[in-house]
Write a protein that holds these residues in place. Sequence first.
Motif, mmCIF file in Angstrom:
data_model
loop_
_atom_site.group_PDB
_atom_site.id
_atom_site.type_symbol
_atom_site.label_atom_id
_atom_site.label_comp_id
_atom_site.label_asym_id
_atom_site.label_seq_id
_atom_site.Cartn_x
_atom_site.Cartn_y
_atom_site.Cartn_z
ATOM 1 N N THR A 64 -10.438 -16.021 24.701
ATOM 2 C CA THR A 64 -10.155 -16.908 23.571
ATOM 3 C C THR A 64 -8.859 -16.482 22.900
ATOM 4 O O THR A 64 -8.732 -15.324 22.486
ATOM 5 C CB THR A 64 -11.295 -16.857 22.541
ATOM 6 O OG1 THR A 64 -12.517 -17.233 23.172
ATOM 7 C CG2 THR A 64 -11.008 -17.796 21.379
ATOM 8 N N PRO A 65 -7.883 -17.368 22.803
ATOM 9 C CA PRO A 65 -6.623 -16.975 22.156
ATOM 10 C C PRO A 65 -6.834 -16.695 20.679
ATOM 11 O O PRO A 65 -7.644 -17.351 20.027
ATOM 12 C CB PRO A 65 -5.717 -18.187 22.373
ATOM 13 C CG PRO A 65 -6.650 -19.332 22.580
ATOM 14 C CD PRO A 65 -7.846 -18.758 23.269
ATOM 15 N N PRO A 66 -6.122 -15.722 20.130
ATOM 16 C CA PRO A 66 -6.214 -15.473 18.695
ATOM 17 C C PRO A 66 -5.732 -16.696 17.908
ATOM 18 O O PRO A 66 -4.941 -17.495 18.401
ATOM 19 C CB PRO A 66 -5.273 -14.274 18.475
ATOM 20 C CG PRO A 66 -5.040 -13.703 19.831
ATOM 21 C CD PRO A 66 -5.177 -14.820 20.800
ATOM 22 N N ALA A 67 -6.212 -16.805 16.707
ATOM 23 C CA ALA A 67 -5.755 -17.894 15.853
ATOM 24 C C ALA A 67 -4.262 -17.744 15.580
ATOM 25 O O ALA A 67 -3.757 -16.630 15.428
ATOM 26 C CB ALA A 67 -6.527 -17.879 14.535
ATOM 27 N N ASP A 68 -3.563 -18.860 15.577
ATOM 28 C CA ASP A 68 -2.131 -18.879 15.257
ATOM 29 C C ASP A 68 -1.288 -18.071 16.239
ATOM 30 O O ASP A 68 -0.257 -17.500 15.859
ATOM 31 C CB ASP A 68 -1.883 -18.363 13.841
ATOM 32 C CG ASP A 68 -2.607 -19.196 12.795
ATOM 33 O OD1 ASP A 68 -2.771 -20.407 13.020
ATOM 34 O OD2 ASP A 68 -3.014 -18.634 11.766
ATOM 35 N N ALA A 69 -1.698 -18.020 17.500
ATOM 36 C CA ALA A 69 -0.950 -17.268 18.509
ATOM 37 C C ALA A 69 -0.022 -18.190 19.283
ATOM 38 O O ALA A 69 -0.300 -19.376 19.465
ATOM 39 C CB ALA A 69 -1.905 -16.563 19.466
ATOM 40 N N LEU A 70 1.088 -17.628 19.741
ATOM 41 C CA LEU A 70 2.031 -18.353 20.582
ATOM 42 C C LEU A 70 1.954 -17.791 21.991
ATOM 43 O O LEU A 70 1.937 -16.568 22.187
ATOM 44 C CB LEU A 70 3.449 -18.214 20.045
ATOM 45 C CG LEU A 70 4.549 -18.982 20.801
ATOM 46 C CD1 LEU A 70 4.302 -20.490 20.747
ATOM 47 C CD2 LEU A 70 5.929 -18.652 20.220
ATOM 48 N N LEU A 71 1.909 -18.666 22.973
ATOM 49 C CA LEU A 71 1.857 -18.256 24.370
ATOM 50 C C LEU A 71 3.215 -17.724 24.804
ATOM 51 O O LEU A 71 4.235 -18.392 24.639
ATOM 52 C CB LEU A 71 1.442 -19.433 25.256
ATOM 53 C CG LEU A 71 1.356 -19.169 26.749
ATOM 54 C CD1 LEU A 71 0.284 -18.133 27.069
ATOM 55 C CD2 LEU A 71 1.077 -20.475 27.505
ATOM 56 N N MET A 72 3.230 -16.523 25.383
ATOM 57 C CA MET A 72 4.447 -15.888 25.866
ATOM 58 C C MET A 72 4.370 -15.791 27.393
ATOM 59 O O MET A 72 3.435 -15.186 27.936
ATOM 60 C CB MET A 72 4.618 -14.480 25.277
ATOM 61 C CG MET A 72 4.394 -14.388 23.774
ATOM 62 S SD MET A 72 5.564 -15.347 22.802
ATOM 63 C CE MET A 72 7.088 -14.512 23.193
ATOM 64 N N VAL A 73 5.331 -16.393 28.083
ATOM 65 C CA VAL A 73 5.359 -16.391 29.545
ATOM 66 C C VAL A 73 6.570 -15.584 29.995
ATOM 67 O O VAL A 73 7.718 -16.024 29.835
ATOM 68 C CB VAL A 73 5.422 -17.826 30.106
ATOM 69 C CG1 VAL A 73 5.411 -17.795 31.636
ATOM 70 C CG2 VAL A 73 4.261 -18.665 29.571
ATOM 71 N N LEU B 230 8.274 -16.925 15.047
ATOM 72 C CA LEU B 230 7.158 -17.382 15.874
ATOM 73 C C LEU B 230 6.320 -18.412 15.119
ATOM 74 O O LEU B 230 5.876 -19.414 15.694
ATOM 75 C CB LEU B 230 6.276 -16.206 16.292
ATOM 76 C CG LEU B 230 6.916 -15.101 17.142
ATOM 77 C CD1 LEU B 230 5.846 -14.130 17.628
ATOM 78 C CD2 LEU B 230 7.705 -15.667 18.312
ATOM 79 N N THR B 231 6.114 -18.172 13.845
ATOM 80 C CA THR B 231 5.369 -19.127 13.025
ATOM 81 C C THR B 231 6.114 -20.457 12.922
ATOM 82 O O THR B 231 5.519 -21.537 13.077
ATOM 83 C CB THR B 231 5.139 -18.553 11.617
ATOM 84 O OG1 THR B 231 4.309 -17.394 11.714
ATOM 85 C CG2 THR B 231 4.474 -19.578 10.705
ATOM 86 N N LEU B 232 7.411 -20.381 12.681
ATOM 87 C CA LEU B 232 8.208 -21.611 12.566
ATOM 88 C C LEU B 232 8.194 -22.398 13.873
ATOM 89 O O LEU B 232 8.094 -23.634 13.864
ATOM 90 C CB LEU B 232 9.637 -21.265 12.167
ATOM 91 C CG LEU B 232 9.816 -20.594 10.798
ATOM 92 C CD1 LEU B 232 11.287 -20.239 10.574
ATOM 93 C CD2 LEU B 232 9.290 -21.486 9.683
ATOM 94 N N LEU B 233 8.293 -21.707 14.986
ATOM 95 C CA LEU B 233 8.265 -22.390 16.280
ATOM 96 C C LEU B 233 6.937 -23.102 16.491
ATOM 97 O O LEU B 233 6.903 -24.262 16.938
ATOM 98 C CB LEU B 233 8.517 -21.388 17.407
ATOM 99 C CG LEU B 233 9.954 -20.874 17.523
ATOM 100 C CD1 LEU B 233 10.031 -19.711 18.499
ATOM 101 C CD2 LEU B 233 10.897 -21.990 17.960
ATOM 102 N N ARG B 234 5.840 -22.431 16.181
ATOM 103 C CA ARG B 234 4.531 -23.073 16.325
ATOM 104 C C ARG B 234 4.431 -24.298 15.428
ATOM 105 O O ARG B 234 3.924 -25.351 15.844
ATOM 106 C CB ARG B 234 3.412 -22.092 15.994
ATOM 107 C CG ARG B 234 3.214 -20.985 17.018
ATOM 108 C CD ARG B 234 1.995 -20.119 16.705
ATOM 109 N NE ARG B 234 0.779 -20.896 16.830
ATOM 110 C CZ ARG B 234 0.068 -21.380 15.816
ATOM 111 N NH1 ARG B 234 0.476 -21.196 14.565
ATOM 112 N NH2 ARG B 234 -1.035 -22.056 16.026
ATOM 113 N N GLN B 235 4.912 -24.192 14.207
ATOM 114 C CA GLN B 235 4.849 -25.324 13.279
ATOM 115 C C GLN B 235 5.706 -26.491 13.750
ATOM 116 O O GLN B 235 5.371 -27.659 13.512
ATOM 117 C CB GLN B 235 5.274 -24.868 11.883
ATOM 118 C CG GLN B 235 4.295 -23.907 11.228
ATOM 119 C CD GLN B 235 4.815 -23.335 9.921
ATOM 120 O OE1 GLN B 235 6.011 -23.454 9.591
ATOM 121 N NE2 GLN B 235 3.948 -22.679 9.161
ATOM 122 N N LEU B 236 6.791 -26.180 14.434
ATOM 123 C CA LEU B 236 7.675 -27.225 14.950
ATOM 124 C C LEU B 236 7.126 -27.876 16.215
ATOM 125 O O LEU B 236 7.621 -28.934 16.630
ATOM 126 C CB LEU B 236 9.054 -26.644 15.241
ATOM 127 C CG LEU B 236 9.930 -26.365 14.018
ATOM 128 C CD1 LEU B 236 11.054 -25.391 14.368
ATOM 129 C CD2 LEU B 236 10.500 -27.667 13.458
#
Length: 351
Positions: free
Chosen positions: A228-237, A175-181
């Motif tokens: 407010t979204p948490p810091a460093d969060a990825l949206l999951m749909v 999840l972290t790698l995806l956000r960074q990309l």
Amino acid sequence: MMALPKHAELWLSGLIRDRIARMLHAPEPVTHLWLMIGDHYEPFWDQPDEATAHARVQAWAQQWPHIADRHRDHLDRPAQYTFFYPQEEYRPGLIEPLAQMTHAGIADVEIHIHHDNDGEAAFVANMAEFIRALRHDHGLLRDKGGKPTFGFIHGNWALDNSHPSGKWCGLNNELTLLRQLGCYADFTMPAAPDRCQTQRVNSIYWAVDDPDRPKSHDDGIPVTPGGTPPADALLMVQGPLAIRWPRDRWPRPALDAGELAGHDPVTAGRVTAWLDHAPQVGTHKFLKLHAHGAPEKNAEPLLGHDLDALFTLAKAAAAVRGWQLVHATAWQCAQAIRAVAAGHDPIDQMR
């Protein structure tokens, strides 16, 4: 004794909690239904030759524009289709017909990948090159903050190393790698009855990565208006997950994970179940369905009749409920969700 569909221990408690919550805390009246299809689009499914893969893409390039034009939403926009194309199957000649439909305003292309224990460096390198090719060679994806951004579906459902055996991923920090990309949202779930299924179902939520453990998206914080979204969060749909009782299987229940497939035709009953279980943010329902639409066993029924049936039945069901139907790509769905969360009218961005 009634036999539940397999791996019920993963999804049943979440499904029960979801139904109880909806009964005890009635959501706001719905005003809009956003309809999105995310296709795990794999032209090389079952390892065909190049000619077969090209024929599969051409079938969609020839037939989808006519289907899209036949079905307009309340803004008089055509139907939309999002092709999540696998990185490992990249061929410029297969992407280009999908890009042409995207540029015509009836489709979009996002990212899908199958990988297994390739390591962080290889995963990032492969993804980065694919992102570059889609953005710069085909004019796909979008820029956000000066870099390309993309929607994502994980192959074999194994997002964030979520398969219990550890196969088909291998990255606890995915999840972290995806956000960074540059990933703006993940659209992998639901996966049931697969063991990669999350305990949270029928939800749109924020997932925060724990790089020391797998399946960080197993739960998260629901998206709400003004939240407010948490810091460093990825949206999951997520798409809908429901139990149904087919007549030919009574009294054995079956799972409906919102899949459009040749073996399970679209019916009015399925559409009703999808609308009942689709997640809601504010006054907006978001119905994300999925398909594996490249192989002939699914492409022929989808292009031949099932997509026409889906759009006709969904529009009629929405009208009966007093909802306005909006056709959306993955990007448009995510943008609408973020707009509602921020207290804005997402319809304004569609005009």
